[in-house]
Scaffold this motif. Sequence first.
Motif, PDB file in Angstrom:
ATOM      1  N   ASN A 203      -4.477  -2.516   5.792  1.00 45.31           N
ATOM      2  CA  ASN A 203      -5.704  -1.785   6.104  1.00 45.31           C
ATOM      3  C   ASN A 203      -6.769  -1.983   5.025  1.00 45.31           C
ATOM      4  OD1 ASN A 203      -5.791  -0.056   8.650  1.00 45.31           O
ATOM      5  ND2 ASN A 203      -3.681   0.270   7.941  1.00 45.31           N
ATOM      6  N   GLY A 204      -6.334  -2.195   3.784  1.00 49.26           N
ATOM      7  CA  GLY A 204      -7.301  -2.531   2.750  1.00 49.26           C
ATOM      8  C   GLY A 204      -7.986  -3.857   3.027  1.00 49.26           C
TER       9      GLY A 204
ATOM     10  N   ILE B 161      -4.440   7.051   8.030  1.00 49.23           N
ATOM     11  CA  ILE B 161      -4.836   6.385   6.797  1.00 49.23           C
ATOM     12  C   ILE B 161      -6.350   6.514   6.652  1.00 49.23           C
ATOM     13  CG2 ILE B 161      -4.867   4.189   5.550  1.00 49.23           C
ATOM     14  CD1 ILE B 161      -2.396   3.398   7.231  1.00 49.23           C
TER      15      ILE B 161
ATOM     16  N   GLY C  69       0.787  -1.225   0.000  1.00 47.32           N
ATOM     17  CA  GLY C  69       0.000   0.000   0.000  1.00 47.32           C
ATOM     18  C   GLY C  69       0.819   1.275   0.000  1.00 47.32           C
TER      19      GLY C  69
ATOM     20  N   TRP D 228     -11.004   1.821  -1.030  1.00 46.71           N
ATOM     21  CA  TRP D 228      -9.980   2.791  -1.396  1.00 46.71           C
ATOM     22  C   TRP D 228      -9.186   3.137  -0.135  1.00 46.71           C
ATOM     23  CZ3 TRP D 228      -9.403   4.745  -6.427  1.00 46.71           C
ATOM     24  CH2 TRP D 228     -10.405   4.374  -7.335  1.00 46.71           C
ATOM     25  N   VAL D 229      -7.870   3.072  -0.258  1.00 45.11           N
ATOM     26  CA  VAL D 229      -6.969   3.330   0.868  1.00 45.11           C
ATOM     27  C   VAL D 229      -6.104   4.535   0.513  1.00 45.11           C
ATOM     28  CG1 VAL D 229      -5.135   2.394   2.322  1.00 45.11           C
ATOM     29  CG2 VAL D 229      -6.905   0.868   1.411  1.00 45.11           C
TER      30      VAL D 229
ATOM     31  N   ALA E 206      -7.791  -0.821  -3.579  1.00 44.57           N
ATOM     32  CA  ALA E 206      -7.091  -2.021  -3.144  1.00 44.57           C
ATOM     33  C   ALA E 206      -7.523  -3.221  -3.987  1.00 44.57           C
ATOM     34  CB  ALA E 206      -7.383  -2.289  -1.669  1.00 44.57           C
TER      35      ALA E 206
ATOM     36  N   PHE F 117      -5.552   8.090  -3.214  1.00 45.52           N
ATOM     37  CA  PHE F 117      -6.258   6.890  -2.796  1.00 45.52           C
ATOM     38  C   PHE F 117      -6.085   5.806  -3.850  1.00 45.52           C
ATOM     39  CE2 PHE F 117      -8.281  10.421  -0.741  1.00 45.52           C
ATOM     40  CZ  PHE F 117      -8.657   9.950   0.513  1.00 45.52           C
TER      41      PHE F 117
ATOM     42  N   GLY G 274      -0.716   0.126   4.265  1.00 46.40           N
ATOM     43  CA  GLY G 274      -1.803   0.375   3.335  1.00 46.40           C
ATOM     44  C   GLY G 274      -2.513  -0.897   2.911  1.00 46.40           C
TER      45      GLY G 274
ATOM     46  N   ALA H 163     -10.486  -3.410   5.861  1.00 51.91           N
ATOM     47  CA  ALA H 163     -11.697  -2.744   5.370  1.00 51.91           C
ATOM     48  C   ALA H 163     -12.595  -3.711   4.609  1.00 51.91           C
ATOM     49  CB  ALA H 163     -11.313  -1.563   4.483  1.00 51.91           C
TER      50      ALA H 163
ATOM     51  N   ILE I  20      -9.843   5.400   4.890  1.00 51.84           N
ATOM     52  CA  ILE I  20     -10.486   4.280   4.216  1.00 51.84           C
ATOM     53  C   ILE I  20     -11.841   4.723   3.676  1.00 51.84           C
ATOM     54  CG2 ILE I  20     -11.456   1.968   4.490  1.00 51.84           C
ATOM     55  CD1 ILE I  20      -8.427   2.013   4.714  1.00 51.84           C
TER      56      ILE I  20
END
Length: 291
Positions: free
Chosen positions: A229-230, A263, A76, A273-274, A126, A123, A226, A233, A265
């Motif tokens: 975290n995608g 970050i 990410g 989208w990250v 992902a 952004f 990144g 989410a 989201i």
Amino acid sequence: MPLIRYKQLDVFAARHGGGNPLGVVIDASGWSDVRMQRFAHWTNLVETTFLMPARAAGAGYLARIFTPTKEIPFAGHPTIGSAHAALDAGLVQPDATGIVWQECGAGVLPIRVEGDGTARELFVQAPKARIVGDASCGGETLSAVLYGVKPGTLAPACVEGGRRWWIAEFADEAELRGWRPDHAAIRALALATDTLGLCVFARSAEGLAVRAFPAGVGIVEDPASGAANGLIAAYIAERDSTGTLARGYVVSQGREVGHDARIIIRIDGGAVWVGGRTNTIIDGSVDWQDL
């Protein structure tokens, strides 16, 4: 050998020095794989990227991503940082919809550009993620890692999308931030299940507090993740689709290791989208000779 433009960036930073560092070689079209790997090993950053002309139709440029030991298809913060560097260097401009298209090992990815100057936020959409296992797949190794932790609403799961991570929710933010994990146990989990390691999260006033432990690649704790975290989410969007986080939220990560990443989201029609802000810390050139 002529000097090549080079930037060192602070990605997903709420303040300078708060995000994840990234090195970017702006024009590496003449560099061999061996040369790129040697340079990434020398920078000793979590990742270094190398920008060159795109190979795939529709892409504005190609970003190759190297850790100190190997090339990887996607991550990410190198994706966001590479787009920041490409825009600043004039290699690419957003199209009419505000998108730039970046080619990497995971394919051609859209990157949304919002704002400009120091307020610009980028952004990346992902890669599509899927849940590939529940807690039973982690067995006693996962149980040992999470022993004594008060769980949150969602059960632990193994999620894959560009990268593969174990994900677990903690009951509250204070427990998450004060947790002292067994890093050897996380590494054993990563190796046993062919994952990067473990991401843990807890709900907070802004959205989520997150900690990531990619022990599978030898990193104790990542200050800003990144790709991870995608996956979190995507997991929340599937398992808690009507909850308060289902459309997006803000992540705080890295405070436990002296950083302060922010970050953002966004979850839109199933797409994750990250993004966030990137700061250029070093802007100059590199003189790197072949062996």
